[in-house]
Design an enzyme around this catalytic site. Sequence first.
Site, PDB file in Angstrom:
ATOM      1  N   GLU A 248       0.838  -1.269   0.160  1.00  0.00           N
ATOM      2  CA  GLU A 248       0.203   0.404  -0.138  1.00  0.00           C
ATOM      3  C   GLU A 248       0.980   1.404   0.395  1.00  0.00           C
ATOM      4  O   GLU A 248       1.522   1.541   1.210  1.00  0.00           O
ATOM      5  CB  GLU A 248      -0.808   0.075   1.120  1.00  0.00           C
ATOM      6  CG  GLU A 248      -1.820  -1.351   1.491  1.00  0.00           C
ATOM      7  CD  GLU A 248      -2.419  -1.074   0.232  1.00  0.00           C
ATOM      8  OE1 GLU A 248      -3.283   0.112   0.032  1.00  0.00           O
ATOM      9  OE2 GLU A 248      -3.159  -2.225  -0.016  1.00  0.00           O
ATOM     10  N   CYS A 282      -2.319   9.056   2.587  1.00  0.00           N
ATOM     11  CA  CYS A 282      -2.300   8.181   1.434  1.00  0.00           C
ATOM     12  C   CYS A 282      -3.337   8.865   0.725  1.00  0.00           C
ATOM     13  O   CYS A 282      -3.185   9.233  -0.825  1.00  0.00           O
ATOM     14  CB  CYS A 282      -2.283   7.147   1.518  1.00  0.00           C
ATOM     15  SG  CYS A 282      -3.546   5.369   2.358  1.00  0.00           S
TER      16      CYS A 282
HETATM   17  P1  NAD Z   1       8.511   5.227   5.144  1.00  0.00           P
HETATM   18  O1  NAD Z   1       8.443   4.025   2.918  1.00  0.00           O
HETATM   19  O2  NAD Z   1       9.445   5.799   4.456  1.00  0.00           O
HETATM   20  O3  NAD Z   1       8.724   3.873   5.344  1.00  0.00           O
HETATM   21  C1  NAD Z   1       7.463   3.288   6.408  1.00  0.00           C
HETATM   22  C2  NAD Z   1       8.149   1.930   7.126  1.00  0.00           C
HETATM   23  O4  NAD Z   1       9.117   1.350   6.498  1.00  0.00           O
HETATM   24  C3  NAD Z   1       8.519   2.407   8.343  1.00  0.00           C
HETATM   25  O5  NAD Z   1       8.600   1.271   9.204  1.00  0.00           O
HETATM   26  C4  NAD Z   1      10.217   2.147   7.572  1.00  0.00           C
HETATM   27  O6  NAD Z   1      11.233   1.480   9.643  1.00  0.00           O
HETATM   28  C5  NAD Z   1      10.059   0.791   6.736  1.00  0.00           C
HETATM   29  N1  NAD Z   1      11.313   0.792   5.990  1.00  0.00           N
HETATM   30  C6  NAD Z   1      12.153   1.743   4.981  1.00  0.00           C
HETATM   31  N2  NAD Z   1      12.513   0.940   4.252  1.00  0.00           N
HETATM   32  C7  NAD Z   1      12.603  -0.245   4.427  1.00  0.00           C
HETATM   33  C8  NAD Z   1      13.100  -0.702   3.226  1.00  0.00           C
HETATM   34  N3  NAD Z   1      13.501  -0.500   1.789  1.00  0.00           N
HETATM   35  N4  NAD Z   1      12.360  -2.570   3.817  1.00  0.00           N
HETATM   36  C9  NAD Z   1      11.704  -2.585   4.552  1.00  0.00           C
HETATM   37  N5  NAD Z   1      11.368  -1.622   5.510  1.00  0.00           N
HETATM   38  C10 NAD Z   1      11.240  -0.719   4.794  1.00  0.00           C
HETATM   39  O7  NAD Z   1       7.647   6.150   5.031  1.00  0.00           O
HETATM   40  P2  NAD Z   1       6.682   6.836   5.895  1.00  0.00           P
HETATM   41  O8  NAD Z   1       7.527   7.999   5.305  1.00  0.00           O
HETATM   42  O9  NAD Z   1       6.198   6.700   6.935  1.00  0.00           O
HETATM   43  O10 NAD Z   1       5.061   6.889   5.418  1.00  0.00           O
HETATM   44  C11 NAD Z   1       4.375   8.409   4.567  1.00  0.00           C
HETATM   45  C12 NAD Z   1       4.223   7.253   3.213  1.00  0.00           C
HETATM   46  O11 NAD Z   1       3.240   6.062   3.534  1.00  0.00           O
HETATM   47  C13 NAD Z   1       3.596   8.180   2.163  1.00  0.00           C
HETATM   48  O12 NAD Z   1       4.072   7.769   0.770  1.00  0.00           O
HETATM   49  C14 NAD Z   1       2.564   7.865   1.873  1.00  0.00           C
HETATM   50  O13 NAD Z   1       1.514   8.105   0.738  1.00  0.00           O
HETATM   51  C15 NAD Z   1       2.075   6.461   2.529  1.00  0.00           C
HETATM   52  N6  NAD Z   1       1.301   5.784   2.706  1.00  0.00           N
HETATM   53  C16 NAD Z   1       0.455   5.325   2.044  1.00  0.00           C
HETATM   54  C17 NAD Z   1      -0.682   4.200   2.315  1.00  0.00           C
HETATM   55  C18 NAD Z   1      -2.222   3.839   1.868  1.00  0.00           C
HETATM   56  O14 NAD Z   1      -2.699   2.829   2.156  1.00  0.00           O
HETATM   57  N7  NAD Z   1      -1.442   3.576  -0.123  1.00  0.00           N
HETATM   58  C19 NAD Z   1      -1.159   4.735   3.971  1.00  0.00           C
HETATM   59  C20 NAD Z   1      -0.250   5.545   4.478  1.00  0.00           C
HETATM   60  C21 NAD Z   1      -0.007   5.567   3.952  1.00  0.00           C
END
Ligand code: NAD
Length: 481
Positions: A248, A282
């Site tokens: 997501e 999101c």
């Molecule tokens: P992020 O991708 O930086 O981090 C999300 C999570 O992933 C964190 O727990 C982080 O530690 C982990 N992570 C980061 N890189 C990783 C990797 N290579 N392997 C495994 N884990 C990893 O996102 P964020 O800044 O926390 O959240 C904001 C983003 O999330 C926005 O782009 C938003 O649109 C998206 N989002 C999407 C939805 C949806 O349902 N589509 C819902 C909420 C947020």
Amino acid sequence: MREDIRAGVSNLKMLINGQGVTSAQNLEVINPCNEEIVAQVPDATVTDLDQAITAAKSALVGWSDDEALRKSVLLSIASVIHENQEALARALSLETGLPLANTKDEVGMAAYFFKYRSKTVVPVDIIHDDERQRVQVVRKPVGVVGAIIPWNAPMMIASEKISTAFAAGNTVVLKTSPLAPLALLLLGQLLADKVPAGVLNILSGGDVIGKQMVADPRIGMISFTGSTEAGKAIMASGGATLKRLSLELGGNDPAIVLPDANPKKVASKLFWGAFYRSGQICAAIKRVYAHESMYDELVAAMAQLAAKTTPADAFDEGALIGPLANREQFEKVKALLERAEAEGGRVAAGGKALDQSGYYLQPTIVSHVDASNPLVREEQFGPLLPIIQYTNIDDAIAQANDTDYGLGASVWSDDLEQAEAVAACLQAGSVWVNRHGIVMPDIPFGGFKHSGLGRANGDVGLDAYSELQTVSIAKPKPAEA
Ligand code: NAD
């Protein structure tokens, strides 16, 4: 008051195999309303992760094949969340800066996800059942699900993942965002004696632990919500162990306002579709396309709403929006605003950071910005909205679709037939008419293109956490019977 709230989240531990666990190292959690460090939480190590996965793997026995136990656990989790709504919401507000009213709603939704899944019956599809054969499709658990959570709506996102994984018979190792671990660690503490040991493990930690989860062959599926960039990295590295994936990811949702729409009538819904939770959703409206016949009137109505919505501390009575949730996001949104202004965008309302500690930015409306500007092309994820003028609906549709994202989109009009026809042309996992961003446990949700892979929620969401097994039985011929 603030001391009470801080006391509620001091010394939180991770949940591993039913026990509260500290770690060899810690993470600091910052309150975005004043930039103070409000808590230290464990920063999970590889050893912590190993123990959590081992526990989750052993806990599959006696859990995967006991649907009645799973239903009763799901229901009891819903009750625990409901009974602790205030404490969980406070923790969430403290770490995200979201107004308490928003976080109470989020916690309420989290309880609802568990209640919904407590009623899920894992279906059996009968494809053929005749004198010759019985062919049916049954659902088996994937095994251990690794859930990786972002900072923007941790309780709701974690609840979707845990509840669906449990309903399908899986166990879970969940990693919180390093920026917002408090509410989920508190949840783990509250559930320690409500969920069989090892069935749910909650770790707080950074990207490194997330990467280890993706690489570990004992985890069968990664359910990830976060940025498109991280989603792509997970898909690439998950290939080595052929991980089942639910991704997501980010969005850049357009809202197209048709010429017949009354600007005064739609302004408030559009405004809150974009600015609820300071735009850190999101599926928030991230670009508005308004017809030239009502463009100025809509910009003025939206600007009026923005001007009277002042961001406030999450715990202030009546706060409608709070600060941005962290410094990185604050700087990113400010840079997008500066670039949009430098390249001809006009600030119709807002446009300034508040002159105080905390990551506060006034809700900002930018008009006359070029379609090529990063504010239109990228995901701003903040209280900053471009309104773009169009003349021809085909051109508006083309611009709305001219993006790698495809999470949500909406059309606004009193003419539902025409609105539905326009909605049908939009490339997004969810299209809404006269509403935006509705996410419910029974309604499939997910993204086209780079906004994700698979769908959460509803029956299709359950299938995402299951292995489908075809069972094909030849029946004896009457003479053989
Ligand atoms: P992020 O991708 O930086 O981090 C999300 C999570 O992933 C964190 O727990 C982080 O530690 C982990 N992570 C980061 N890189 C990783 C990797 N290579 N392997 C495994 N884990 C990893 O996102 P964020 O800044 O926390 O959240 C904001 C983003 O999330 C926005 O782009 C938003 O649109 C998206 N989002 C999407 C939805 C949806 O349902 N589509 C819902 C909420 C947020």
